[in-house]
Design a protein around this motif. Structure first.
Motif, short mmCIF file in Angstrom:
data_model
loop_
_atom_site.label_atom_id
_atom_site.label_comp_id
_atom_site.label_asym_id
_atom_site.label_seq_id
_atom_site.Cartn_x
_atom_site.Cartn_y
_atom_site.Cartn_z
N SER A 28 0.80 -1.70 0.09
CA SER A 28 -0.50 0.03 0.04
C SER A 28 0.94 1.38 0.23
O SER A 28 0.30 2.00 -0.79
CB SER A 28 -0.97 0.44 1.20
N THR A 151 -12.34 1.10 11.62
CA THR A 151 -11.14 -0.11 10.95
C THR A 151 -10.27 0.09 11.54
O THR A 151 -9.94 0.88 12.96
CB THR A 151 -10.62 0.79 9.83
N THR A 203 -7.35 4.65 1.57
CA THR A 203 -7.65 3.32 1.90
C THR A 203 -6.13 2.61 2.28
O THR A 203 -5.25 2.67 1.32
CB THR A 203 -8.04 2.55 1.37
N THR A 205 -3.86 -1.26 3.29
CA THR A 205 -4.79 -2.47 3.38
C THR A 205 -2.97 -3.27 3.75
O THR A 205 -2.06 -2.78 3.09
CB THR A 205 -4.57 -2.94 2.26
N ASN A 254 -10.22 -9.25 8.76
CA ASN A 254 -9.32 -9.81 7.87
C ASN A 254 -10.57 -10.39 6.79
O ASN A 254 -11.74 -11.01 6.66
CB ASN A 254 -8.89 -10.88 8.37
N THR A 255 -10.29 -9.71 5.74
CA THR A 255 -10.92 -10.03 3.99
C THR A 255 -10.01 -11.65 3.50
O THR A 255 -10.89 -11.00 1.89
CB THR A 255 -10.75 -8.67 3.39
N ARG A 261 -5.66 -9.71 5.09
CA ARG A 261 -5.74 -8.58 4.38
C ARG A 261 -6.52 -7.65 5.33
O ARG A 261 -7.75 -8.12 5.12
CB ARG A 261 -5.78 -8.86 2.80
N PRO A 263 -8.21 -4.09 5.18
CA PRO A 263 -8.32 -2.36 4.94
C PRO A 263 -8.03 -1.24 6.17
O PRO A 263 -8.86 -1.81 6.85
CB PRO A 263 -9.31 -2.75 3.55
#
Ligand SMILES: C[S@@+](CC[C@H](N)C(=O)[O-])C[C@H]1O[C@@H](n2cnc3c(N)ncnc32)[C@H](O)[C@@H]1O
Length: 273
Positions: A28, A151, A203, A205, A254-255, A261, A263
């Protein structure tokens, strides 16, 4: 015998090894630098640069980059990384964002500070210094975490603060740099007209090659602010609770299904000089 008093700001960031966390921010950091118009030959100051997450990509784009950071170990790591990447146009030096002397006035075309200067004390001095070293017609780009944001980073802070003693009187939270009215007050106080200051949400990440619980362990073992929170929690017999809350946070945000990961939203500030 006289001894130099400890600078708690410096001690906090020299604690542990921020490089372990920065490893999760490289992708990022590089992407962000691509978006902010760094071109060959620009003189760039990366303030609170850490070990060069944004400084190295800026140098790879051909800018002449100086990274300044208060933590000696991170300055050393930055110089090592620049040498490993063959970037003679990227150097790192120890310095304090509250007083950038001996850097001369208007020395840089662009001053970048991504989650860096926000951690220095005396925010009005910091704004003044960033403005002073930026040339007329140049710009300042800051990335600042946002207080109470849902976040990752704001939530780590919210959870950790419940386990740590209140800060000393007069302490200004770094997160106030994520509030537009504070940023406006600080830069207008440094002589910048309000219409020259703009804001956007962006954003960042975090990427970690392992499950969220192991990523929490990286923060616990290597990230100064989280190390301090665990230190305080241990004294109160509450370290396991802190660990559990952080693991739940990291897991819920977590994605990725096979690694981590996460964001996180931040406030991107641009100041035109
Ligand atoms: C969260 S890290 C971010 C580092 C880097 N910009 C990045 O994105 O990886 C915050 C950095 O700000 C630096 N810092 C904190 N207070 C500072 C000060 N007063 N002057 C210069 N750097 C400072 C710390 O040493 C640390 O490297």
């Amino acid at each position: 015998m006289s001894s130099t008093p400890v600078n708690p700001n410096k001690a906090l960031w020299e604690k542990g090894d921020f490089t372990r966390i920065a490893e999760s921010m490289r992708e990022s950091g590089e992407a962000l630098v691509q978006r902010i118009g760094i071109t060959p030959g620009l003189k760039v100051l990366d303030l609170g640069c850490g070990d060069g997450t944004t400084a190295l990509p800026a140098a790879k784009l051909g800018a002449e980059v100086l990274g300044v950071d208060i933590a000696r170990n991170l300055v050393e790591a930055g110089n090592r990384r620049a040498a490993e990447h063959g970037l003679a146009n990227c150097t790192f030096r120890e310095g304090d964002a509250t007083n950038l002397q001996p850097i001369s006035d208007q020395a840089f075309d662009v001053v970048v500070s991504i989650f860096g200067a926000m951690f220095a004390p005396k925010p009005f001095d910091v704004a003044k210094e960033m403005v002073r070293v930026t040339r007329a017609g140049g710009r300042i780009v800051m990335g600042n975490w946002i207080p109470n944001d849902p976040t990752l980073v704001a939530q780590i802070l919210r959870i950790s603060s419940a386990y740590t003693p209140p800060p000393p009187e007069g302490f200004v939270s770094p997160m106030t740099w994520g509030v537009e009215s504070n940023v406006l007050e600080r830069f207008t106080g440094a002589g910048v007209r309000a219409e020259k200051i703009s804001f956007t949400r962006d954003t960042f990440t975090f990427g970690f090659d392992g499950p969220p619980a192991l990523f929490v362990a990286e923060f616990k073992n290597y990230y100064g602010p989280t190390m301090n929170a665990f230190g305080a929690a241990e004294k109160d017999g509450r370290a396991a609770d802190l660990q559990k809350e952080l693991e739940e946070l990291f897991r819920s945000q977590n994605t990725s299904t096979h690694a981590t990961r996460i964001p996180a939203t931040f406030l991107r500030v641009t100041v035109a000089r």
